[in-house]
Design a protein around this motif. Structure first.
Motif, PDB file in Angstrom:
ATOM      1  N   PRO A  36      48.891  57.054  42.848  1.00  0.00           N
ATOM      2  CA  PRO A  36      49.695  55.681  43.073  1.00  0.00           C
ATOM      3  C   PRO A  36      51.407  55.833  42.845  1.00  0.00           C
ATOM      4  O   PRO A  36      51.484  56.832  42.400  1.00  0.00           O
ATOM      5  CB  PRO A  36      49.008  55.019  41.645  1.00  0.00           C
ATOM      6  N   GLY A  43      52.859  45.196  35.078  1.00  0.00           N
ATOM      7  CA  GLY A  43      51.323  45.279  34.968  1.00  0.00           C
ATOM      8  C   GLY A  43      50.881  46.358  35.456  1.00  0.00           C
ATOM      9  O   GLY A  43      51.676  47.306  36.212  1.00  0.00           O
ATOM     10  N   SER A  73      51.757  45.150  31.044  1.00  0.00           N
ATOM     11  CA  SER A  73      52.189  46.632  30.671  1.00  0.00           C
ATOM     12  C   SER A  73      52.352  46.656  29.185  1.00  0.00           C
ATOM     13  O   SER A  73      51.807  47.675  28.458  1.00  0.00           O
ATOM     14  CB  SER A  73      53.463  46.766  31.225  1.00  0.00           C
ATOM     15  N   GLN A  90      42.250  37.061  35.237  1.00  0.00           N
ATOM     16  CA  GLN A  90      43.348  38.307  35.401  1.00  0.00           C
ATOM     17  C   GLN A  90      42.729  39.572  35.895  1.00  0.00           C
ATOM     18  O   GLN A  90      41.932  39.731  35.232  1.00  0.00           O
ATOM     19  CB  GLN A  90      43.777  38.519  33.691  1.00  0.00           C
ATOM     20  N   ARG A  91      43.567  40.321  36.764  1.00  0.00           N
ATOM     21  CA  ARG A  91      43.054  41.365  37.379  1.00  0.00           C
ATOM     22  C   ARG A  91      43.904  42.588  37.135  1.00  0.00           C
ATOM     23  O   ARG A  91      43.569  43.600  37.341  1.00  0.00           O
ATOM     24  CB  ARG A  91      42.817  41.191  38.694  1.00  0.00           C
ATOM     25  N   ILE A  92      45.154  42.360  36.692  1.00  0.00           N
ATOM     26  CA  ILE A  92      46.316  43.377  36.292  1.00  0.00           C
ATOM     27  C   ILE A  92      46.431  43.381  34.677  1.00  0.00           C
ATOM     28  O   ILE A  92      46.777  42.218  34.239  1.00  0.00           O
ATOM     29  CB  ILE A  92      47.588  43.056  37.151  1.00  0.00           C
ATOM     30  N   PRO A 108      47.637  47.889  37.418  1.00  0.00           N
ATOM     31  CA  PRO A 108      46.409  47.704  38.074  1.00  0.00           C
ATOM     32  C   PRO A 108      45.257  48.527  37.921  1.00  0.00           C
ATOM     33  O   PRO A 108      45.507  49.661  37.047  1.00  0.00           O
ATOM     34  CB  PRO A 108      46.983  48.034  39.621  1.00  0.00           C
ATOM     35  N   LYS A 109      44.103  48.335  38.250  1.00  0.00           N
ATOM     36  CA  LYS A 109      42.892  49.234  37.787  1.00  0.00           C
ATOM     37  C   LYS A 109      43.124  50.452  38.458  1.00  0.00           C
ATOM     38  O   LYS A 109      42.495  51.508  37.608  1.00  0.00           O
ATOM     39  CB  LYS A 109      41.476  48.474  38.148  1.00  0.00           C
ATOM     40  N   ASP A 110      43.363  50.690  39.638  1.00  0.00           N
ATOM     41  CA  ASP A 110      43.547  52.036  40.206  1.00  0.00           C
ATOM     42  C   ASP A 110      44.448  52.816  39.554  1.00  0.00           C
ATOM     43  O   ASP A 110      44.159  54.023  39.285  1.00  0.00           O
ATOM     44  CB  ASP A 110      43.537  51.943  41.739  1.00  0.00           C
ATOM     45  N   THR A 111      45.562  52.297  38.971  1.00  0.00           N
ATOM     46  CA  THR A 111      46.648  53.210  38.401  1.00  0.00           C
ATOM     47  C   THR A 111      46.092  53.611  36.899  1.00  0.00           C
ATOM     48  O   THR A 111      46.096  54.673  36.568  1.00  0.00           O
ATOM     49  CB  THR A 111      47.860  52.180  38.306  1.00  0.00           C
ATOM     50  N   TRP A 112      45.180  52.603  36.315  1.00  0.00           N
ATOM     51  CA  TRP A 112      44.598  52.741  34.927  1.00  0.00           C
ATOM     52  C   TRP A 112      43.424  54.055  34.997  1.00  0.00           C
ATOM     53  O   TRP A 112      43.665  54.985  34.486  1.00  0.00           O
ATOM     54  CB  TRP A 112      43.876  51.729  34.555  1.00  0.00           C
TER      55      TRP A 112
END
Length: 327
Positions: free
Chosen positions: A300, A270, A236, A231-233, A272-276
């Motif tokens: 984002p 979900g 939510s 898993q990468r995302i 993504p890492k950049d949003t987190w």
């Protein structure tokens, strides 16, 4: 006269011979004082060895007592002097042992070193065995729950997230043996009371050090992923729970509105890492006032949608209030 010519002649010859002999003897003595006629090898062969450990010096001393031979006497004295000087020179050149050069450690420093707590890997192994799964070499959900009970913590407590961070756990509800043992060694503790004490110290550091909190924040995203499925995302619903958890002690003013927006929009599946990662910068930039947000910057797209939604809510509230005032 008592003596014939031949007697005088013989006596003269004897005197001449004696004179030459004395002259030759003097020449030998002088020559021997300038350049020793006897080599060191010949000399040592002639002088008997003594049973002492220092044979060379004793032999030279023995030679110095030989009064019958002036040549050996001179050579023996010279040899003894040279040997003593040689030994003294060698002693001066030999370096002192290393420990003699080290400065003495002050008592205060030695006491500090001795007061440093020692961590027992054996105790950590015993602690791990106490909570590990019966079929797998890891602490799973049930074991983590028992560990939290002993630590007097709820499984969803912020300190449990901090513990997972210090253990560098790869996923939720699972502590491998390597993660657990190495993590406690890094924390320098091997007991339940020690873990409780260290967690309090770490949380105090998080409140003072922003870089430490940023590292915890980035870890939280990875911690929430299911690595077994690649898993990468982050889903939510998991992201919402983790956002509330990681901001337990320093909640941003915009957090509640952001999480409410995510809960109302089911189409957001979900994070993504950049949003987190960027959400932490977003909170620092906008504060509680979204008017400073610039949608032309590289945020984002989910942030653009959120700000637009919030502005619409504000405009709607203003319009409703205006209508009420007119009525």
């Amino acid at each position: 006269m008592g003596h014939c010519l031949s007697c005088f002649e013989n006596q003269a010859n004897a005197d001449v011979t004696a004179s030459h002999r004395n002259k030759d003897d003097m020449t030998e003595i002088v020559a021997s004082r300038q350049v020793p006629a006897v080599t060191i090898t010949d000399y040592l062969q002639e002088v008997p060895l003594l049973p002492d450990n220092d044979n060379t010096v004793n032999n030279c001393r023995y030679a110095s007592n030989m009064n019958n031979d002036n040549i050996l006497n001179t050579f023996g004295e010279t040899c003894a002097t040279e040997m003593v000087n040689s030994q003294k020179s060698y002693t001066d050149k030999v370096p002192k042992p290393f420990y003699q050069k080290l400065p003495s450690i002050p008592r205060t420093m030695s006491s500090l070193a001795s007061s440093e707590p020692r961590v027992s890997e054996c105790k950590i192994n015993q602690l791990f065995d106490q909570y590990k799964d019966s079929l797998e070499e890891a602490i799973l959900a049930e074991g983590i729950e028992n560990l939290c009970n002993d630590l007097q913590l709820n499984p969803d407590d912020f300190k449990v997230l901090v513990l997972a961070w210090k253990l560098n756990a790869s996923q939720m509800c699972r502590f491998t043996k390597t993660e657990f043992i190495q993590g406690l060694k890094n924390m320098k503790t091997d007991s339940i009371k020690g873990i409780q004490h260290k967690l309090n110290e770490v949380i105090s550091e998080l409140n003072r050090e922003s870089e430490q909190f940023k590292d915890l924040y980035r870890f939280t995203f990875k911690f929430g992923l299911d690595v077994s499925t690649g898993q990468r995302i982050l889903p939510s619903d998991i992201a919402i729970l983790l956002w509330r958890l990681v901001f337990t002690n320093n909640e941003p003013p915009i957090l509640d509105r952001w999480l409410s927006y995510l809960e109302k929009n089911a189409h957001i599946r979900g994070i993504p890492k950049d949003t987190w990662y960027m959400f932490l910068n977003f909170c620092e930039f906008v504060g509680d006032d979204l008017s400073s947000y610039d949608d032309t910057e590289a945020w984002p797209s989910l942030f653009d949608d959120f700000v637009e939604h919030e502005n619409d809510q504000v405009n709607q509230n203003v319009t409703k209030n205006d209508i009420k005032i007119q009525d």
